[in-house]
Write an enzyme that holds these catalytic residues in place. Structure first.
Site, PDB file in Angstrom:
ATOM      1  N   GLU A 249      -4.329  -9.164  -0.447  1.00  0.00           N
ATOM      2  CA  GLU A 249      -4.831  -8.916   0.632  1.00  0.00           C
ATOM      3  C   GLU A 249      -6.178  -8.655   0.628  1.00  0.00           C
ATOM      4  O   GLU A 249      -6.652  -7.811   0.041  1.00  0.00           O
ATOM      5  CB  GLU A 249      -4.060  -7.662   1.202  1.00  0.00           C
ATOM      6  CG  GLU A 249      -4.300  -7.687   2.656  1.00  0.00           C
ATOM      7  CD  GLU A 249      -3.569  -6.454   3.420  1.00  0.00           C
ATOM      8  OE1 GLU A 249      -2.426  -6.533   3.056  1.00  0.00           O
ATOM      9  OE2 GLU A 249      -4.164  -5.684   3.968  1.00  0.00           O
TER      10      GLU A 249
ATOM     11  N   GLU B 173       0.826  -1.306   0.002  1.00  0.00           N
ATOM     12  CA  GLU B 173      -0.022   0.075  -0.015  1.00  0.00           C
ATOM     13  C   GLU B 173       0.848   1.272   0.023  1.00  0.00           C
ATOM     14  O   GLU B 173       0.975   2.066   1.029  1.00  0.00           O
ATOM     15  CB  GLU B 173      -0.880  -0.163   1.111  1.00  0.00           C
ATOM     16  CG  GLU B 173      -1.847  -1.283   0.914  1.00  0.00           C
ATOM     17  CD  GLU B 173      -3.055  -1.100   2.107  1.00  0.00           C
ATOM     18  OE1 GLU B 173      -2.925  -0.322   3.223  1.00  0.00           O
ATOM     19  OE2 GLU B 173      -3.853  -2.061   2.102  1.00  0.00           O
TER      20      GLU B 173
END
Length: 546
Positions: free
Chosen positions: A389, A285
């Site tokens: 994820e 991220e």
């Protein structure tokens, strides 16, 4: 808990309603199943086909139930034995009572006969799309700690539930490179200030005592090679603009090369522990490190910065160290960044030669049109997309752990079907196991997991999400190809489906019904006839046939 209770004869209502009868039937059914957990032997009902051990349900007052496992018993799902040509297997999980409930039936004729159907589909195995890379979850620090908190027999049953031939048969495993939020402390592998040569680089107890032993045990149980890939959350603080593990901070430009060297050190250190990485992601991220006050491990990148670092540092460094064949995935962030992020990185011919795929997370998928996946595939068909994820319980108003939430199964299954129908090649869950509070997590950002561990009772609970994953991972194998499954006429908005052709020639169709209504469905299959299916309310199904 768990034993059948005597029915009282006093204070009996004058009239027993249909609702009363239904509640009593459900209670007796669940109590009978829960007795199995405490029995000295197990007798599998015929309706559970394939000699599987059934779920022992426990109701925590949510929309559905969990399946309880302990040191001596756990439900399982052995490899299916395919019926003869002209028949099919159907595995059903539903909100009311079933988990992987197996039935076997015959194909109907080409016309569905007396079926009054609301959905009519056609399977076309000649219409082929992407290949499947697989399914899996993450070996985080928290996961490994929770697994090892159980007794050794219970540990084995938990790992077998995911990785053995009688479990979900996961073939992908994600590893945090250094600390992440699901660690119990902040750390990296080189926290010595100014160590640009990485002379103090070393794996930590979280690796050596927790993750690595658990991964080796999973590997020993798996009938297929387990593809491991690693993701970093942050560089050592002294390499960053903010000198911290979290918050608004980016990699200092003068640290681009030491950070690339750090990746090589990690690969070498895990290889010394007899674990080879199949892949890497460039950064977990990357946009988090551009959010002021971001509360857990992060490091910010723009697409342009990532492109430069991959082209000039990471790619050449991996290749020079003999790791040029390790799969490299960019982004590792939300779908909303498509297709702009890949355009920025892959338009550079130098960077693009080192990249193999695009890693995605699911956290804002409900707000982002999946057509972005199609656009990205059309622009870069040679680069795969992989969901790396996902987890529930992350919203500010959400409960971290909800034992028995059927809605969370539906969210998983819907997202997987949507992704797969838009060129994504597989789906990797987040933590394999968390504790009763959804942790540990050093930043107090606890979440839910398909398996929740109760250390005090030496039990673990399989949430409905576990079965959402299994309806894909157990029946859709690595190397399968998504094939055409076309609906005719109007389609119920809460009905979702996808289909695959496995390498051994078997076909798998996954169907999700998110409505409270029963749906009659037919699936026309060339040279076979018609699958005539009753799709119950709030249910998930996998049909498998040769």
């Amino acid at each position: 808990m768990g034993l059948i209770k005597e029915t009282a004869v006093i204070n009996k209502p004058a009239v027993i309603t249909d609702k009363d009868k239904e509640e009593l039937r459900n209670r007796i059914t669940r109590d009978k199943k829960e007795m199995v957990l405490h029995a000295s032997f197990y007798s599998t009902p015929k309706c559970w086909g394939q000699q599987q051990k059934p779920c022992v349900p426990r109701d925590f007052g949510e929309s559905s139930f969990v399946c309880v496992c302990n040191s001596s018993y756990c439900d399982d799902l052995p490899p299916p034995t395919l019926p003869p040509e002209g028949q099919y297997l159907l595995y059903t999980s539903d909100r009311a009572e079933n988990r992987f409930y197996a039935t076997q039936d015959f194909f109907a004729g080409r016309e569905a006969g007396p079926w009054s159907r609301s959905v009519d589909l056609t399977l076309d195995v000649d219409q082929q799309y992407q290949s499947v890379m697989g399914w899996g979850g993450a070996f985080t620090d928290a996961t490994s700690l929770n697994i090892l908190s159980l007794s050794p027999p219970a540990q084995d049953l938990l790992l077998r539930s995911y990785f053995s031939s009688s479990g979900l048969e996961y073939n992908l495993g994600r590893i945090n490179m250094g600390g992440c939020d699901f660690s119990w402390r902040t750390y990296t592998y080189a926290d010595t200030e100014g160590d640009v040569e990485l002379e103090t680089f070393e794996l930590q107890p979280e690796d050596l005592e927790y993750k690595i032993p658990v991964i080796h045990r999973a590997l020993s149980m798996s009938p297929v090679p387990l593809k491991l890939f690693a993701s970093p959350w942050t560089a050592p603080p002294w390499m960053k603009t903010n000198n911290d593990y979290h918050g608004y901070g980016q990699l200092l430009p003068e640290m681009y090369q030491p950070w690339a060297n750090y990746f090589v050190k990690f690969l070498q250190s895990y290889a010394a522990q007899n674990l080879s990485m199949w892949g890497l992601t460039t950064q977990n991220e990357p946009l988090d490190g551009y959010i002021p006050g971001f509360t857990f491990n992060c490091m910010g990148w723009t697409a342009a910065q990532q492109r430069q670092w991959v082209a000039e540092n990471l790619g050449p460094t991996l290749e020079a160290a003999g790791y040029g064949d390790v799969i490299l995935m960019i982004l590792d962030d939300q779908r909303i960044n498509l297709p702009d992020w890949p355009i920025e990185v892959l338009a550079n011919s130098t960077a693009s030669q080192y990249v193999d795929g695009i890693a995605l997370h699911w956290y804002v998928d409900q707000y982002v049109d999946p057509k972005r996946l199609n656009q990205t595939h059309n622009l870069f068909p040679e680069y795969f997309m992989l969901n790396t994820e996902a987890c529930e319980g992350t919203g500010p108003l959400e409960t971290n752990v909800v034992l028995g939430s059927w809605e969370r199964l539906e969210n998983y299954a819907y997202d997987i079907i949507t992704d797969m129908n838009h060129w994504v090649t597989g789906w990797v869950d987040w933590n394999l196991a968390l504790d009763m509070t959804g942790g540990p997590n050093w930043a107090d950002f606890n979440t839910d997991s398909p398996i929740i561990v109760n250390q005090e009772t030496d039990e673990f609970y399989k949430n409905p999400m576990f079965y959402a994953m299994g309806h894909f991972s157990k029946f859709v194998k690595e190397g399968a190809v998504r094939v055409g499954l076309t609906g005719h006429g109007s389609q119920p908005s809460a009905l979702d489906y996808t289909a695959f052709l496995n390498p051994d020639g078997t076909k798998a169709i996954v169907i999700l019904n998110r409505s409270d209504e029963e749906v009659m469905m037919t699936v026309g299959v060339s040279d076979r006839g018609t699958l005539a299916l009753t799709i119950g309310p709030r249910s998930l199904h996998t049909a498998l046939f040769a």
